[in-house]
Write a protein that holds these residues in place. Structure first.
Motif, PDB file in Angstrom:
ATOM      1  N   UNK A  78       0.810  -1.207   0.000  1.00 24.59           N
ATOM      2  CA  UNK A  78       0.000   0.000   0.000  1.00 24.59           C
ATOM      3  C   UNK A  78       0.844   1.257   0.000  1.00 24.59           C
ATOM      4  N   UNK A  79       1.994   1.192  -0.681  1.00 24.97           N
ATOM      5  CA  UNK A  79       2.896   2.338  -0.708  1.00 24.97           C
ATOM      6  C   UNK A  79       3.008   2.916  -2.116  1.00 24.97           C
ATOM      7  N   UNK A  80       2.977   4.230  -2.199  1.00 23.87           N
ATOM      8  CA  UNK A  80       3.179   4.890  -3.483  1.00 23.87           C
ATOM      9  C   UNK A  80       4.642   4.719  -3.905  1.00 23.87           C
ATOM     10  N   UNK A  81       4.847   4.550  -5.190  1.00 29.56           N
ATOM     11  CA  UNK A  81       6.203   4.328  -5.686  1.00 29.56           C
ATOM     12  C   UNK A  81       6.623   5.346  -6.752  1.00 29.56           C
ATOM     13  N   UNK A  82       5.649   6.045  -7.356  1.00 29.50           N
ATOM     14  CA  UNK A  82       6.002   6.960  -8.442  1.00 29.50           C
ATOM     15  C   UNK A  82       6.494   8.280  -7.864  1.00 29.50           C
ATOM     16  N   UNK A  83       7.789   8.520  -7.970  1.00 31.44           N
ATOM     17  CA  UNK A  83       8.367   9.789  -7.515  1.00 31.44           C
ATOM     18  C   UNK A  83       8.811  10.655  -8.695  1.00 31.44           C
ATOM     19  N   UNK A 165       6.032  11.685  -3.373  1.00 30.08           N
ATOM     20  CA  UNK A 165       5.078  10.826  -4.090  1.00 30.08           C
ATOM     21  C   UNK A 165       3.908  11.626  -4.669  1.00 30.08           C
ATOM     22  N   UNK A 166       4.086  12.924  -4.761  1.00 31.27           N
ATOM     23  CA  UNK A 166       3.143  13.788  -5.483  1.00 31.27           C
ATOM     24  C   UNK A 166       3.935  14.564  -6.532  1.00 31.27           C
ATOM     25  N   UNK A 167       4.579  13.837  -7.473  1.00 31.66           N
ATOM     26  CA  UNK A 167       5.544  14.484  -8.381  1.00 31.66           C
ATOM     27  C   UNK A 167       4.923  15.482  -9.339  1.00 31.66           C
ATOM     28  N   UNK A 168       3.600  15.467  -9.470  1.00 31.28           N
ATOM     29  CA  UNK A 168       2.963  16.414 -10.387  1.00 31.28           C
ATOM     30  C   UNK A 168       3.159  17.866  -9.929  1.00 31.28           C
ATOM     31  N   UNK A 169       3.501  18.051  -8.636  1.00 26.35           N
ATOM     32  CA  UNK A 169       3.692  19.412  -8.126  1.00 26.35           C
ATOM     33  C   UNK A 169       5.122  19.910  -8.317  1.00 26.35           C
ATOM     34  N   UNK A 170       5.992  19.087  -8.909  1.00 31.28           N
ATOM     35  CA  UNK A 170       7.392  19.453  -9.040  1.00 31.28           C
ATOM     36  C   UNK A 170       7.769  19.732 -10.489  1.00 31.28           C
ATOM     37  N   UNK A 171       8.499  20.816 -10.699  1.00 28.36           N
ATOM     38  CA  UNK A 171       8.984  21.166 -12.032  1.00 28.36           C
ATOM     39  C   UNK A 171      10.345  20.551 -12.338  1.00 28.36           C
ATOM     40  N   UNK A 172      11.113  20.248 -11.304  1.00 31.66           N
ATOM     41  CA  UNK A 172      12.489  19.789 -11.492  1.00 31.66           C
ATOM     42  C   UNK A 172      12.528  18.300 -11.831  1.00 31.66           C
ATOM     43  N   UNK A 181      17.099   5.499  -4.690  1.00 32.62           N
ATOM     44  CA  UNK A 181      17.388   4.280  -3.919  1.00 32.62           C
ATOM     45  C   UNK A 181      16.556   4.242  -2.631  1.00 32.62           C
ATOM     46  N   UNK A 182      16.335   5.399  -2.018  1.00 30.79           N
ATOM     47  CA  UNK A 182      15.514   5.453  -0.806  1.00 30.79           C
ATOM     48  C   UNK A 182      14.117   4.929  -1.110  1.00 30.79           C
ATOM     49  N   UNK A 183      13.542   5.374  -2.218  1.00 35.23           N
ATOM     50  CA  UNK A 183      12.164   4.973  -2.521  1.00 35.23           C
ATOM     51  C   UNK A 183      12.081   3.568  -3.110  1.00 35.23           C
TER      52      UNK A 183
END
Length: 421
Positions: A78-83, A165-172, A181-183
């Motif tokens: 139950x963990x998000x993985x898309x970073x 895990x909410x990468x849509x908010x990031x431009x970089x 590796x952490x994720x």
């Protein structure tokens, strides 16, 4: 200057934080330019202020970097993985397709790269005055401290995971290896406090990017003694690295002396007396990387010696700072992400320019390499030395200036408490 006109510790803490954000944004366009000639060609002789990330980046090898979470295990846990979000197109992942070929070799570092027109800048799409992901994660820490009214490790980890895990908010698009590796560990179900990799297994875990948050956190403590303890405990959440710990063992006490108003050069001379420079020069290290077609191909035992072998002779910062950049940048110290090279190079820029923010940060930015990670450390130090005298024009040029100002104010309110732990 009489005591009444001296900047307070709180003002110097504010200056340190602004210094970090300014340094990060200033260095961003030239991040990972290892060739000084390429950097000067790209930026008309060198950076003089904020600029957009250019395209293409002649030395970029971001395209094709790997992120390999176990998707099925993550779903079971139950963990998000898309970073990565929309930036996954630049990476080799277990859940997306890389459509850009990487059959070339980046000439300085020896890593696989795409053809030049597809060498996307690590911060592709960022505009002048924007900050990188590393600085945004420092903001996650500032917000966590302000919201909790103290530093809470569990609250920070939750905020860190939520942000990543909410990468849509990031431009970089650039997501450093320690994060990937952490994720991967997080997706596999590991405890949050145990997800960091060790530099003995992946050398880039021992990177300058592991220094800025511990240095920031240390400023909540009244003493360097306590600040170092809290900083090191925070460091190992993401960077299990002897080299990062050693660098923090010098930089945090120096930062605290600067916050107390100590004369910058005398404080730096005192704290760098124990410093030892790397035995191998920057040129020699990069030659080893190219010979092996990238650092990942160097045996672990050789990498350990390469990155922990230090000179035995005493170090004098004043004598080192008197040398011209041509004798130091790359010739003596690599501009890569490793603290054993990066911390003395940051201190060189500071000491050579008498801890003045503008020339110090421009010198760092125009040295290239990991100027962003190195600049964050330098920005904290020269900002603490300058306090409210930090250049307003550079603060005004930051894209998120107003929001950052609120986050800094929230952190400072907690820093005013007697015991914010």
């Amino acid at each position: 200057m009489n005591d009444a006109s001296r900047p307070s510790r709180l003002e110097r803490t504010s200056g340190a934080l602004w210094g970090m954000f300014v340094a990060d944004s200033l260095a961003m366009p030239a991040h990972w330019f290892y060739s000084i000639e390429s950097l000067k060609d790209q930026f008309n002789g060198g950076l003089t202020g904020y600029e957009d990330a250019p395209h293409p980046h002649p030395e970029s090898f971001m395209v094709g970097m790997e992120y390999q979470p176990d998707v099925e295990q993550a779903q079971r846990c139950g963990r998000d993985y898309d970073i990565l979000g929309r930036h996954s197109r630049f990476y080799k992942t277990t859940y997306s397709e890389l459509k850009i070929e990487t059959g070339h070799r980046e000439s300085q570092h020896g890593n696989a790269s795409p053809k030049e027109e597809e060498r996307y800048h690590y911060h592709h799409g960022l505009k002048a005055g924007q900050n990188t992901l590393g600085a945004h994660l420092a903001r996650v820490l500032l917000r966590s401290v302000a919201e909790e009214g103290r530093y809470c490790e569990a609250a920070f980890l939750e905020a860190f995971i939520h942000y990543m895990t909410a990468p849509e908010q990031r431009d970089d698009p650039y997501t450093e290896i320690y994060l990937r590796k952490w994720f991967e560990n997080y997706a596999s179900g590991k405890e949050k406090r145990d997800c960091a990799f060790h530099q003995r297994d992946i050398w880039s875990i021992g990177s300058l990017g592991g220094m800025n948050r511990p240095m920031i956190l240390s400023m909540l403590a009244d003493t360097a003694y306590q600040g170092l303890g809290f900083g090191l405990n925070h460091q190992i959440l993401t960077h299990r690295s002897e080299n990062v710990s050693a660098a923090l063992g010098l930089s945090i006490p120096l930062l605290h002396d600067l916050l107390a108003g100590s004369p910058p050069m005398s404080a730096a001379m005192h704290h760098t007396a124990s410093l030892r420079l790397p035995r191998i020069t920057g040129d020699e290290m990069f030659a080893q990387y190219r010979e092996h077609e990238g650092p990942d191909n160097i045996p672990d035992s050789e990498m350990w010696k390469l990155h922990t072998g230090l000179e035995t002779k005493p170090f004098r910062l004043d004598e080192f700072a008197a040398q011209p950049p041509s004798a130091v940048v790359l010739e003596k110290l690599a501009t890569a992400c490793y603290p054993e090279h990066g911390l003395p190079l940051a201190l060189y820029s500071a000491a050579r320019h008498e801890f003045e923010p503008e020339p110090s940060l421009l010198a760092d930015a125009n040295a290239g390499g990991d100027n962003v990670g190195r600049g964050a450390v330098l920005g904290l130090l020269v900002g603490a030395a300058s306090g409210p005298a930090f250049p307003e024009a550079w603060i005004d040029g930051l894209a998120d200036k107003d929001t950052i100002a609120n986050e800094i104010d929230g952190f400072l309110q907690v820093a005013e408490k007697d015991f914010p732990w």
